[in-house]
Design an enzyme around this catalytic site. Structure first.
Site, mmCIF file in Angstrom:
data_model
loop_
_atom_site.group_PDB
_atom_site.id
_atom_site.type_symbol
_atom_site.label_atom_id
_atom_site.label_comp_id
_atom_site.label_asym_id
_atom_site.label_seq_id
_atom_site.Cartn_x
_atom_site.Cartn_y
_atom_site.Cartn_z
ATOM 1 N N ARG A 1 0.853 -1.195 0.000
ATOM 2 C CA ARG A 1 0.000 0.000 0.000
ATOM 3 C C ARG A 1 0.885 1.240 0.000
ATOM 4 O O ARG A 1 0.598 2.233 -0.655
ATOM 5 C CB ARG A 1 -0.940 0.015 1.217
ATOM 6 N N TYR B 1 -17.485 18.063 -13.580
ATOM 7 C CA TYR B 1 -17.866 16.648 -13.695
ATOM 8 C C TYR B 1 -18.865 16.306 -12.584
ATOM 9 O O TYR B 1 -18.681 16.694 -11.432
ATOM 10 C CB TYR B 1 -16.589 15.807 -13.576
ATOM 11 N N ASP C 1 -8.726 20.143 -12.936
ATOM 12 C CA ASP C 1 -8.992 18.800 -13.457
ATOM 13 C C ASP C 1 -8.663 18.846 -14.950
ATOM 14 O O ASP C 1 -9.365 19.475 -15.741
ATOM 15 C CB ASP C 1 -10.472 18.444 -13.210
ATOM 16 N N LYS D 1 -9.378 7.993 -18.666
ATOM 17 C CA LYS D 1 -9.691 8.592 -19.955
ATOM 18 C C LYS D 1 -8.435 8.606 -20.847
ATOM 19 O O LYS D 1 -7.916 7.564 -21.160
ATOM 20 C CB LYS D 1 -10.304 9.982 -19.748
HETATM 21 C C1 LIG Z 1 -14.281 10.558 -15.468
HETATM 22 C C2 LIG Z 1 -13.944 11.868 -14.853
HETATM 23 C C3 LIG Z 1 -13.681 11.996 -13.467
HETATM 24 C C4 LIG Z 1 -13.819 10.821 -12.522
HETATM 25 O O1 LIG Z 1 -12.859 9.842 -12.748
HETATM 26 P P1 LIG Z 1 -13.094 8.279 -12.449
HETATM 27 O O2 LIG Z 1 -11.827 7.670 -12.929
HETATM 28 O O3 LIG Z 1 -14.313 7.847 -13.195
HETATM 29 O O4 LIG Z 1 -13.283 8.150 -10.967
HETATM 30 C C5 LIG Z 1 -13.324 13.232 -12.991
HETATM 31 N N1 LIG Z 1 -13.240 14.316 -13.790
HETATM 32 C C6 LIG Z 1 -13.498 14.233 -15.106
HETATM 33 C C7 LIG Z 1 -13.383 15.462 -15.951
HETATM 34 C C8 LIG Z 1 -13.846 13.019 -15.686
HETATM 35 O O5 LIG Z 1 -14.125 12.959 -16.995
#
Ligand SMILES: *Cc1c(COP(=O)(O)O)cnc(C)c1O
Length: 379
Positions: free
Chosen positions: A46, A98, A170, A195
């Protein structure tokens, strides 16, 4: 060194034991110690895992950050960053963020005394006005999902720093290849590696990159204390993904531009949201702040019925949530990604029932356009 060189080499040193060129998947929970207090710097997985640490070096380098931490999901990465905020402190949050981020503030953090206000951060004067005595953080996302509104990262960073607050961005929609928020003064960058960074729709993960040593110590402490770590296998997948990030983003960007131009000229499409189009209200800002415009596009068909016809007549584009993979995905924000947002608020944000979102993949663009052309011809 250039971006592609860093992407391929940062963190990717040959394995010290065997010389393996690819960082192995260290699938272990613990490490043998030579004697009491004598070990190789690895005690428990961890806390330390070589595959994860290689990925952490890699993405930190891509964002131009000193420190990086990999998490089990984008949401757990964002949650870790928000543990820099204490009860009684205030956060300014992009109003178009998001959905999962909004839910984390609204349903979870609010129970622990974290205050927040939703602000349209595309106008920096709104951000300035939203500051309170206890504001500690400004959390922005740019471009936003799904209407691709852009926040001026330099302007917001200047205002936030004037007020003594930190800025978090983000950067999931752009990836570090197309946008490097720290170059504009942003303090902390978060990602859903699910993504573009992983890029192959086969892993869920998150990342935090930052420069401040004290904050980095705390994020590392949270990563170990809470334990929402990225697994060795997922770390391997993302590390493999970032090696081709530059190539993939070039193609997502080229395909995105072509699909956006096609949609903009199509008589059945009422409106296209894409920062690369000169008609986008923040096209100039996008050109300044981004190295390209990427593969995320939304367009207005006019009604739920019309959106449904388009979504049911595509064959190559896959109807699915998520984005940033090699394959083109298409979705209906109002009933899919943004279903939890009340209709009134949705409409105010431009997320109408007729809106369709595409994550343009890296297939041959003529095939993507032909598929959309066929679906739109049914209208
Ligand atoms: C998908 C997404 C998240 C969340 O991420 P996860 O990997 O699904 O927990 C946060 N911000 C944006 C802009 C996203 O597209």
């Amino acid at each position: 060194m250039g971006f592609s060189t860093i992407a391929i080499h940062a963190g990717n040193e040959p394995d010290p034991t065997t010389g393996a060129v690819s960082v192995p998947i260290y699938q272990t929970s613990t490490y043998a110690q030579e004697g009491l207090g004598k070990h190789k710097g690895f005690e428990y997985a961890r806390t330390q895992n070589p595959t994860r640490m290689a990925l952490e070096k890699n993405i930190a380098a891509l964002e131009g950050a000193r420190f990086g931490f990999a998490f089990a999901s984008g949401m757990s990465a964002i949650d870790a960053v928000l543990k820099l905020v204490k009860a009684g402190e205030h956060v300014i949050l992009s109003d178009n963020t998001y959905g999962g981020t909004f839910r984390l503030f609204d349903r979870v953090l609010s129970n622990y005394g974290v205050e927040f206000d939703l602000v349209d951060t595309t106008d920096v004067s709104n951000v300035d006005k939203a500051f309170k005595k206890n504001t500690k953080m400004v959390f922005v996302e740019t471009p936003t999902n799904p209407i691709m509104a852009i926040t001026d990262l330099r302007a917001v960073s200047e205002v936030a720093h004037y007020h003594g607050a930190k800025v978090v961005c983000d950067n999931t929609f752009m990836s570090p290849y197309l946008q490097r928020p720290m170059e504009f003064g942003v303090d902390i960058v978060v990602h859903s590696t699910t993504k573009y960074l992983n890029g192959h729709s086969d892993s869920v993960g998150g990342f935090v990159a930052l420069n401040d040593e004290e904050d980095a110590k705390w994020i590392g402490f949270i990563q170990n204390s809470v334990g929402a770590i990225l697994s060795p296998f997922d770390s391997f997948l993302v590390l493999r993904g970032t090696k081709t990030l530059a190539l993939r983003m070039e193609r997502h960007d080229a395909n995105g531009r072509a699909v956006a131009s096609f949609l903009a000229e199509h008589p059945k499409v009422e409106k296209v949201y894409y920062p690369g189009l000169p008609s986008h209200p923040q096209h100039e800002l996008a050109k300044r702040q981004q190295r390209g415009f990427g593969g995320m596009i939304s367009f207005e068909t006019g009604s739920l019925e019309k959106a449904k016809i388009v979504l049911e007549n595509v064959r190559l584009c896959t109807l699915a949530e998520s984005l940033g993979g090699v394959e083109t995905l298409i979705c209906h924000p109002a009933t899919m990604t943004h279903a939890s947002v009340p209709k009134e608020k949705r409409e105010k944000l431009g997320i109408t029932d007729g809106l369709v979102r595409i994550s343009v993949g890296i297939e041959d663009v003529e095939d993507i356009i032909e598929d959309l052309e066929r679906a739109l011809s049914k209208l």
